[in-house]
Design a protein around this motif. Sequence first.
Motif, PDB file in Angstrom:
ATOM      1  N   ALA A  71       7.615   6.961 -21.249  1.00  0.00           N
ATOM      2  CA  ALA A  71       7.800   7.950 -20.186  1.00  0.00           C
ATOM      3  C   ALA A  71       8.180   9.310 -20.775  1.00  0.00           C
ATOM      4  O   ALA A  71       7.672  10.354 -20.347  1.00  0.00           O
ATOM      5  N   ALA A  72       9.050   9.301 -21.787  1.00  0.00           N
ATOM      6  CA  ALA A  72       9.465  10.576 -22.381  1.00  0.00           C
ATOM      7  C   ALA A  72       8.287  11.243 -23.097  1.00  0.00           C
ATOM      8  O   ALA A  72       8.159  12.471 -23.080  1.00  0.00           O
ATOM      9  N   LEU A  73       7.415  10.430 -23.702  1.00  0.00           N
ATOM     10  CA  LEU A  73       6.237  11.005 -24.357  1.00  0.00           C
ATOM     11  C   LEU A  73       5.294  11.632 -23.326  1.00  0.00           C
ATOM     12  O   LEU A  73       4.782  12.741 -23.538  1.00  0.00           O
ATOM     13  N   ILE A  74       5.076  10.893 -22.229  1.00  0.00           N
ATOM     14  CA  ILE A  74       4.233  11.446 -21.161  1.00  0.00           C
ATOM     15  C   ILE A  74       4.826  12.765 -20.676  1.00  0.00           C
ATOM     16  O   ILE A  74       4.136  13.767 -20.500  1.00  0.00           O
ATOM     17  N   ASN A  75       6.151  12.765 -20.493  1.00  0.00           N
ATOM     18  CA  ASN A  75       6.811  13.974 -20.020  1.00  0.00           C
ATOM     19  C   ASN A  75       6.737  15.103 -21.030  1.00  0.00           C
ATOM     20  O   ASN A  75       6.632  16.270 -20.660  1.00  0.00           O
ATOM     21  N   ALA A  76       6.817  14.772 -22.318  1.00  0.00           N
ATOM     22  CA  ALA A  76       6.732  15.821 -23.330  1.00  0.00           C
ATOM     23  C   ALA A  76       5.364  16.489 -23.255  1.00  0.00           C
ATOM     24  O   ALA A  76       5.251  17.718 -23.294  1.00  0.00           O
ATOM     25  N   PHE A  77       4.322  15.670 -23.115  1.00  0.00           N
ATOM     26  CA  PHE A  77       2.969  16.225 -23.088  1.00  0.00           C
ATOM     27  C   PHE A  77       2.732  17.056 -21.820  1.00  0.00           C
ATOM     28  O   PHE A  77       2.413  18.246 -21.885  1.00  0.00           O
ATOM     29  N   PHE A  78       2.954  16.418 -20.667  1.00  0.00           N
ATOM     30  CA  PHE A  78       2.678  17.140 -19.428  1.00  0.00           C
ATOM     31  C   PHE A  78       3.730  18.217 -19.156  1.00  0.00           C
ATOM     32  O   PHE A  78       3.428  19.253 -18.569  1.00  0.00           O
ATOM     33  N   GLY A  79       4.970  17.956 -19.601  1.00  0.00           N
ATOM     34  CA  GLY A  79       6.015  18.959 -19.409  1.00  0.00           C
ATOM     35  C   GLY A  79       5.683  20.258 -20.126  1.00  0.00           C
ATOM     36  O   GLY A  79       5.916  21.355 -19.607  1.00  0.00           O
ATOM     37  N   LEU A  80       5.111  20.133 -21.318  1.00  0.00           N
ATOM     38  CA  LEU A  80       4.712  21.333 -22.055  1.00  0.00           C
ATOM     39  C   LEU A  80       3.653  22.104 -21.274  1.00  0.00           C
ATOM     40  O   LEU A  80       3.728  23.325 -21.125  1.00  0.00           O
ATOM     41  N   ILE A  81       2.672  21.366 -20.753  1.00  0.00           N
ATOM     42  CA  ILE A  81       1.610  22.028 -19.979  1.00  0.00           C
ATOM     43  C   ILE A  81       2.193  22.681 -18.726  1.00  0.00           C
ATOM     44  O   ILE A  81       1.902  23.843 -18.419  1.00  0.00           O
ATOM     45  N   VAL A  82       3.045  21.928 -18.013  1.00  0.00           N
ATOM     46  CA  VAL A  82       3.611  22.458 -16.774  1.00  0.00           C
ATOM     47  C   VAL A  82       4.457  23.701 -17.052  1.00  0.00           C
ATOM     48  O   VAL A  82       4.336  24.730 -16.386  1.00  0.00           O
ATOM     49  N   ALA A  83       5.310  23.608 -18.082  1.00  0.00           N
ATOM     50  CA  ALA A  83       6.154  24.764 -18.412  1.00  0.00           C
ATOM     51  C   ALA A  83       5.281  25.958 -18.776  1.00  0.00           C
ATOM     52  O   ALA A  83       5.539  27.097 -18.374  1.00  0.00           O
ATOM     53  N   TRP A  84       4.219  25.709 -19.523  1.00  0.00           N
ATOM     54  CA  TRP A  84       3.328  26.788 -19.954  1.00  0.00           C
ATOM     55  C   TRP A  84       2.670  27.470 -18.759  1.00  0.00           C
ATOM     56  O   TRP A  84       2.681  28.696 -18.638  1.00  0.00           O
ATOM     57  N   ILE A  85       2.099  26.662 -17.852  1.00  0.00           N
ATOM     58  CA  ILE A  85       1.406  27.303 -16.725  1.00  0.00           C
ATOM     59  C   ILE A  85       2.401  27.976 -15.784  1.00  0.00           C
ATOM     60  O   ILE A  85       2.088  28.996 -15.194  1.00  0.00           O
ATOM     61  N   LEU A  86       3.608  27.418 -15.683  1.00  0.00           N
ATOM     62  CA  LEU A  86       4.589  28.051 -14.793  1.00  0.00           C
ATOM     63  C   LEU A  86       5.073  29.392 -15.341  1.00  0.00           C
ATOM     64  O   LEU A  86       5.398  30.302 -14.583  1.00  0.00           O
ATOM     65  N   VAL A  87       5.108  29.522 -16.671  1.00  0.00           N
ATOM     66  CA  VAL A  87       5.571  30.794 -17.237  1.00  0.00           C
ATOM     67  C   VAL A  87       4.419  31.774 -17.390  1.00  0.00           C
ATOM     68  O   VAL A  87       4.532  32.946 -17.040  1.00  0.00           O
ATOM     69  N   LEU A 191       3.744  26.415 -31.324  1.00  0.00           N
ATOM     70  CA  LEU A 191       4.282  25.059 -31.302  1.00  0.00           C
ATOM     71  C   LEU A 191       5.529  24.927 -32.183  1.00  0.00           C
ATOM     72  O   LEU A 191       6.527  24.349 -31.746  1.00  0.00           O
ATOM     73  N   PRO A 192       5.506  25.466 -33.422  1.00  0.00           N
ATOM     74  CA  PRO A 192       6.740  25.379 -34.217  1.00  0.00           C
ATOM     75  C   PRO A 192       7.918  26.075 -33.544  1.00  0.00           C
ATOM     76  O   PRO A 192       9.051  25.614 -33.653  1.00  0.00           O
ATOM     77  N   ALA A 193       7.644  27.149 -32.809  1.00  0.00           N
ATOM     78  CA  ALA A 193       8.733  27.859 -32.138  1.00  0.00           C
ATOM     79  C   ALA A 193       9.261  27.045 -30.956  1.00  0.00           C
ATOM     80  O   ALA A 193      10.429  27.131 -30.613  1.00  0.00           O
ATOM     81  N   LEU A 194       8.365  26.259 -30.341  1.00  0.00           N
ATOM     82  CA  LEU A 194       8.770  25.490 -29.166  1.00  0.00           C
ATOM     83  C   LEU A 194       9.322  24.120 -29.536  1.00  0.00           C
ATOM     84  O   LEU A 194       9.915  23.436 -28.708  1.00  0.00           O
ATOM     85  N   LEU A 195       9.111  23.712 -30.775  1.00  0.00           N
ATOM     86  CA  LEU A 195       9.411  22.334 -31.171  1.00  0.00           C
ATOM     87  C   LEU A 195      10.858  21.918 -30.895  1.00  0.00           C
ATOM     88  O   LEU A 195      11.081  20.851 -30.314  1.00  0.00           O
ATOM     89  N   PRO A 196      11.869  22.718 -31.261  1.00  0.00           N
ATOM     90  CA  PRO A 196      13.234  22.265 -30.998  1.00  0.00           C
ATOM     91  C   PRO A 196      13.479  22.018 -29.514  1.00  0.00           C
ATOM     92  O   PRO A 196      14.077  20.999 -29.150  1.00  0.00           O
ATOM     93  N   ALA A 197      12.998  22.918 -28.672  1.00  0.00           N
ATOM     94  CA  ALA A 197      13.206  22.746 -27.228  1.00  0.00           C
ATOM     95  C   ALA A 197      12.443  21.528 -26.729  1.00  0.00           C
ATOM     96  O   ALA A 197      12.936  20.769 -25.898  1.00  0.00           O
ATOM     97  N   LEU A 198      11.256  21.325 -27.260  1.00  0.00           N
ATOM     98  CA  LEU A 198      10.446  20.177 -26.856  1.00  0.00           C
ATOM     99  C   LEU A 198      11.169  18.883 -27.231  1.00  0.00           C
ATOM    100  O   LEU A 198      11.264  17.946 -26.439  1.00  0.00           O
ATOM    101  N   LEU A 199      11.707  18.845 -28.447  1.00  0.00           N
ATOM    102  CA  LEU A 199      12.440  17.662 -28.890  1.00  0.00           C
ATOM    103  C   LEU A 199      13.702  17.455 -28.060  1.00  0.00           C
ATOM    104  O   LEU A 199      14.031  16.322 -27.704  1.00  0.00           O
ATOM    105  N   THR A 200      14.396  18.546 -27.755  1.00  0.00           N
ATOM    106  CA  THR A 200      15.604  18.437 -26.943  1.00  0.00           C
ATOM    107  C   THR A 200      15.256  17.882 -25.564  1.00  0.00           C
ATOM    108  O   THR A 200      15.908  16.953 -25.070  1.00  0.00           O
TER     109      THR A 200
END
Lengths: 286, 291, 356
Positions: A71-87, A191-200
């Motif tokens: 579930a966390a992996l699914i969220n990491a993938f789609f969460g990145l997309i959702v956050a990206w389109i929302l911003v 991606l390297p800039a977003l990595l810590p937040a993505l991992l968190t």
Amino acid sequence: MPLRSLRQKVLPGFGLSLGCALVYLSLLILLPLSGLAFKASQLSLSEFWAIASGERALASYRVTFGASLLAALINAFFGLIVAWILVRYSFPGKRLIDSLVDLPFALPTAVAGITLATLYAGNGWIGRHLEPLGVKVAFSPLGIVVALTFIGLPFVVRTLQPVIEDIEPEIEEAAASLGASRLQTFLRVLLPALLPALLTGFTLAFSRSIGEYGSVIFIAGNMPLISEITPLLIISKLEQYDVVGATALAMVMLIISFVMLLAVNALQWWAANRHQAHAASAGERR
Amino acid sequence: MTKPTMGRANAEPRWVRMLLLSLGLGFLFLFLALPLLAVFVEALAAGWAAYADALNDPEARSAIGLTLCIALFVLPGNLLFGIASAWAIAKFDFRGKSLLITLIDLPFAVSPVVVGLVFLLIFGAQGLFGPWLAAHDIKVVFALPGMIVVTMFITCPFVARELIPLMQAQGKEEEEAALSLGSTAWQMFFRVTVPNIKWGLLYGVILANARAMGEFGAVSVVSGHIRGETNTLPLHVEILYNEYNAVGAFAAASVLALLALLTLLAKAIVEWRMRRETRMLAVALPPERQR
Amino acid sequence: MSIEIRSIGKRFGSFVALENVNLHVPTGELVALLGPSGCGKTTLLRIIAGMESADCGQVLFAGEEATHLHARDRKVGFVFQHYALFRHMSVFENVAFGLRVKPRKLRPGEPEIRRRVAELLQLVQLDWLADRYPSQLSGGQRQRIALARALAVEPRVLLLDEPFGALDTKVRKELRRWLRRLHDELHISSVFVTHDQEEALEVADRVVVMNRGRIEQIGTPDEVYSSPASPFVYQFLGNVNVFHSRVHGAWAEVGRVHTGAAADAEAMAFVRPHDIEIERHPVAGSLQADVQEVHAIGPRVRVELAHASELIEVELTRERAAALALVRGQQVWLKPRQVRVFATPTTTLEEGGSGI
């Protein structure tokens, strides 16, 4: 805890506020948790181990961790997309959708549980279309993944959003002017800039999922060894008046919670401090 | 002076944008919009009359009352703890500060079931204080006090988590100025600090309230499931659902879903107000650079 | 490679950022875009780089149409005001970035990349910092790394946006001399944006003065300073005293002959503080004034004088000031050495003067 103030205090209320906070925390959180540890410590190590590594317990860890990880992996993938389109993108209803992201925080877990169970049941809106394909979601381990995906959804999105907002457009322009394609810019610069937040965000979603109970029990089917999560196992031990067994398992869960909390803190520390070492020694020398 | 626009060097190709939009929005539709819709559709599946009956049921009414009652007890404690801890952490330096911040986060990390069990072990019949409580005829577990205490545990971080970063960002100059102008400590607090943090405070209370009313796992362990007595609304939902009373379960669930929507709305309003206030501050400052 | 800008226009909503801008940058020249904030200079630079698209007009590189070319295909080196270094990459990786993202066919091998980066770091005199991260560098060091990174892809054109804007005065002065020397070595056509007239006059081969989305004047530093084409340029480049013909008839007449402005039109006369002579006794065509303040600023002496209600600023050498022995309240006579007269514009002048 040593509480000496390091600076001269100008503002009032340090003792009062800190005292209140510590008393509240101690009475409500620390003492009860140490009560659990005390109770668990009455078990011998081998007794503890026997309960914690029982067949049903091991199976429940597998289910809990496996589903949480997925579930966390699914969220990491789609969460990145959702956050990206929302911003970055504008589309109609964006504000509304943005506020809706917090729904899993606000919606009681029991409500989420019965709703998802109904949606994915064989006669539900979604289950109806999946059943003929041979995919059984509700009352199977897959259902647990669905529930935990719902529960963890806001974590990745909400940790990534401010970080994406903070990326200066110049960084991407610099990459473009150096000849990087959009994909190269994303993979090598963004991606390297977003990595810590993505991992968190991933770790937060994961740790929340491990302890989740309310939304899972309705959709999981709760078959021992197959779709029984650890919190549910604790409850069923309690219902059989096996307080000792419940305590041992709760202790395992508590230790895992501490580890996850430390992991999140370490991640945040790393995100804040990476590439900062020796900063003080680098003056304007030439 | 114009707002920085996203230059064309930063735009993804159109097909990528479309793909990301459909993936992201599709995911949100599947996991957020559809469940939300389903709650209300299921609740009204047997018509408005059945819906009204389900909510008018004495057990449902008592569950709603109990849920409100718990929130009413939990929130003031939360508020005081949030303000006290945020004041100490944001305005002062002391050793062990980061440990304290981590401790405040702890309830987020612990499974609700474990929380319930912890209080069962302390106040339950075989618990540490069990015999003493029984001797004095005080009921904590399987009664209102136990449910209040576990909810306090679960919701403890909400206000503090909102206030700490806010107050850290605001610094302490305004408070120091107030003191230097001769105000007493409480005058400073109510005239300077509280107006500055009011939106964050409200935000934290709203989130804590949503969680307090919706908590299931921990409350379920210590409630004892006594119908009409220790049933909160989420527990009521569970009981009805397990009795295959879908309309009743979803009717109760719809009340909680409405509460969630109200929470989201309140949160959106508070965020909007906070943004507006920071923007007004930003306008007063000269633009850093031209674009 | 030369850059040609033809009739470029750009709006942001109702704000006109650029209007009918034409500019030619010959190969190998170092050109400064100078103007107050909001004048459109950064927008113009970003249009040249392909980071912003113009509403109308054309950009040509070496005579070739480049208006619709994507930023990554323009082979333009861009140095950002706030450096825009990749903070998760070491200095070495930052500089190597442009080489590493080249298409596989054109990408140099690892040894070649190492050699090129080392060479560039030597060029910017920071080879000893290769393993550091941007957050460990000072502002001046970051700016030089940003420049090395831009040069790594062997750009045909180098564009710099306020390259020294974020640095303190001392570092700024050193860096701009260094940039000038570097340009003399490399001879890449370069355009840099600045709001600092001293910087533009010192570094650039040619200065393009911009105001409100338009080019006011293009010329060598000497040309724009000593013969400004408009009142705006006069006021923006250095201190100036402005006299209105109505008020200071006699002085305005001095210059009227030169410009050939209509005799009855209202005019304004511009005189630089160092183009005014102070006399202790009246001379023909001089203006009487009272000494208000005398400040010795470094090698110069600045005198503020009052004529009626107006303040006039005069700059003298120390020797001349000593010879005059001016004291506050003293009555003196002013005579201009060089006056420039413009017809009074219908609109009021933008405040533009910044002190030297």
